[in-house]
Design an enzyme around this catalytic site. Structure first.
Site, PDB file in Angstrom:
ATOM      1  N   TRP A 190       0.740  -1.152   0.057  1.00  0.00           N
ATOM      2  CA  TRP A 190       0.125   0.077  -0.054  1.00  0.00           C
ATOM      3  C   TRP A 190       0.925   1.295  -0.012  1.00  0.00           C
ATOM      4  O   TRP A 190       0.364   2.334  -0.638  1.00  0.00           O
ATOM      5  CB  TRP A 190      -1.009   0.009   1.206  1.00  0.00           C
ATOM      6  CG  TRP A 190      -1.772  -1.279   1.023  1.00  0.00           C
ATOM      7  CD1 TRP A 190      -1.800  -2.242   2.040  1.00  0.00           C
ATOM      8  CD2 TRP A 190      -2.816  -1.622   0.048  1.00  0.00           C
ATOM      9  NE1 TRP A 190      -2.772  -3.163   1.392  1.00  0.00           N
ATOM     10  CE2 TRP A 190      -3.203  -2.738   0.418  1.00  0.00           C
ATOM     11  CE3 TRP A 190      -3.134  -0.819  -1.083  1.00  0.00           C
ATOM     12  CZ2 TRP A 190      -4.469  -3.506  -0.244  1.00  0.00           C
ATOM     13  CZ3 TRP A 190      -4.128  -1.648  -1.863  1.00  0.00           C
ATOM     14  CH2 TRP A 190      -4.798  -2.843  -1.586  1.00  0.00           C
ATOM     15  N   ASP A 223      -1.217   6.890   6.729  1.00  0.00           N
ATOM     16  CA  ASP A 223      -2.609   6.078   5.926  1.00  0.00           C
ATOM     17  C   ASP A 223      -2.692   5.003   7.190  1.00  0.00           C
ATOM     18  O   ASP A 223      -1.729   4.144   7.530  1.00  0.00           O
ATOM     19  CB  ASP A 223      -1.927   5.335   4.606  1.00  0.00           C
ATOM     20  CG  ASP A 223      -3.158   4.133   4.246  1.00  0.00           C
ATOM     21  OD1 ASP A 223      -4.037   4.057   5.047  1.00  0.00           O
ATOM     22  OD2 ASP A 223      -2.993   3.636   3.452  1.00  0.00           O
ATOM     23  N   LYS A 282     -12.226  -1.484   8.395  1.00  0.00           N
ATOM     24  CA  LYS A 282     -11.423  -2.550   9.255  1.00  0.00           C
ATOM     25  C   LYS A 282     -11.700  -2.285  10.573  1.00  0.00           C
ATOM     26  O   LYS A 282     -12.289  -3.050  11.215  1.00  0.00           O
ATOM     27  CB  LYS A 282      -9.668  -1.807   9.218  1.00  0.00           C
ATOM     28  CG  LYS A 282      -9.434  -1.660   7.749  1.00  0.00           C
ATOM     29  CD  LYS A 282      -9.067  -3.067   7.091  1.00  0.00           C
ATOM     30  CE  LYS A 282      -8.404  -2.753   5.570  1.00  0.00           C
ATOM     31  NZ  LYS A 282      -8.369  -3.725   4.903  1.00  0.00           N
TER      32      LYS A 282
END
Length: 359
Positions: free
Chosen positions: A102, A171, A195
């Site tokens: 990511w 992030d 999440k």
């Protein structure tokens, strides 16, 4: 009804109490005769939901008034572009620490916008750890970007880089609301909700108000942070149902005892699984180095691919969902976000021990 033993990496399990509350109000929210997703986003009923979600986030995370809280769409993947588009001014470079896929994707999008610089990377170590050396930033650094938790490799920042006058962007899609943070150490935090915060569909951005001045008026309206800050994230129709469920998750977290209790629960769950790995005499092989282990995603492998396939097959028969590792690395992965009950983690550890005895 028995709830699934859901270890999916995301969209992840939601608290059962949240789902029950949503179900109770599904057809008739607050005596309106409408479901939440039918309410006008300009209505008083929805305005209350929206404001409560913002206030709960500010309270739970101790977010100072000097930060804006924004609700966007497009997930963290859109933020890979919006961060450099808004913060990467002419003559500056976006600095990135690479700790997984990511982070690589975030860097790739920034390269399309302007100059970038890799401050540190653990790629040559197969992303088994978080870089321990102090990140070397470029002289013209516009910001330093990190990925706080790496879902694919099972690593997590335990201590964050010092700011030193360079805006720190994080992030936090997979660990925001999972532990206590000092928000003032960051200048911009973004997180897809699916999440720990709620369902997919809404992305939370927490941004230092001073940073908003960097956003150019020439940016497309919907890619400019100022658009959301100026209009309280109501410039256009927001993802109303996702924000409602986000609010319910935040209420659940507060009733649970806030981040102090949540962090303790997450440490307990992680310890149960890492103990099962460490006490297996090498039968289970953890991917991440111990000092970099994630408390959100426990990644591991088995002695060979045949045994790994058997493990996943047997686990599925026992009712465990989502234990396959990411397709890019294989192996196994147990995601144990906030809503994962401790009892389900105990059941997985017991299954791991039983499987090892028979193999």
């Amino acid at each position: 009804m028995n709830r699934a033993l859901n270890f999916n990496a995301g969209p992840a399990a939601l608290p059962e109490a949240v789902l029950a509350e949503a179900e109770k109000n599904w057809l008739n929210f607050n005596h309106s005769g409408m479901a939440v997703m039918e309410l006008s986003h300009r209505s008083k009923e929805y305005e209350t939901i929206h404001e409560q979600a913002i206030l709960l986030l500010r309270d739970l995370l101790s977010i100072p008034d000097s930060y804006e809280i924004l609700f966007l769409q497009g997930g963290a993947s859109l933020q890979f572009s919006m961060v450099p588009m808004n913060l990467l001014t002419e003559g500056k470079a976006g600095n990135y620490i690479l700790t997984g896929v990511w982070a690589e994707k975030a860097l790739k999008e920034a390269e399309k916008v302007g100059e970038t610089f890799i401050s540190a990377s653990s790629k040559t170590q197969q992303y088994k750890s978080i870089p321990t050396v102090n990140a070397k930033t470029s002289e013209n650094a516009a910001y330093l970007h990190i990925t706080s938790n790496n879902t694919i490799y099972g690593t997590q920042w335990q201590h964050f880089p010092a700011n030193e006058g360079i805006p720190l962007v994080a992030d936090m899609s997979s660990d925001l609301l999972s532990r206590k943070l000092t928000i003032e150490n960051f200048d911009l935090i973004y997180a897809g909700a699916q999440k720990n915060l709620g369902p997919s569909g809404v992305t939370v951005v927490i941004i230092q108000k001073e940073l908003l001045s960097r956003s150019s008026n020439h940016l497309p309206t919907m890619l400019n942070y100022n658009t959301y800050a100026t209009h309280n994230s109501l410039y256009n129709t927001p993802p109303t149902l996702a924000i409602y469920l986000l609010k319910l998750v935040l209420e659940w977290a507060k009733e649970l005892g806030g981040l102090t209790v949540i962090e303790k629960r997450n440490e307990e769950k992680a310890k149960i699984l890492y103990d099962a790995i460490d006490c297996s005499e090498g039968f289970y092989l953890g991917h991440a180095e111990k000092e970099s282990r994630s408390k959100m995603n426990v990644t591991f492998n088995l002695p060979d691919e045949e045994i790994a396939r058997s493990f996943l097959h047997q686990a599925k028969k026992e009712g465990f969902i989502g234990l396959n590792g990411h397709r890019s690395v294989g192996g196994c992965r147990a995601s144990i976000y906030n809503a994962m009950p401790v009892e389900h983690v105990f059941q997985l550890a017991a299954f791991m021990k039983k499987f090892r005895r028979y193999n």
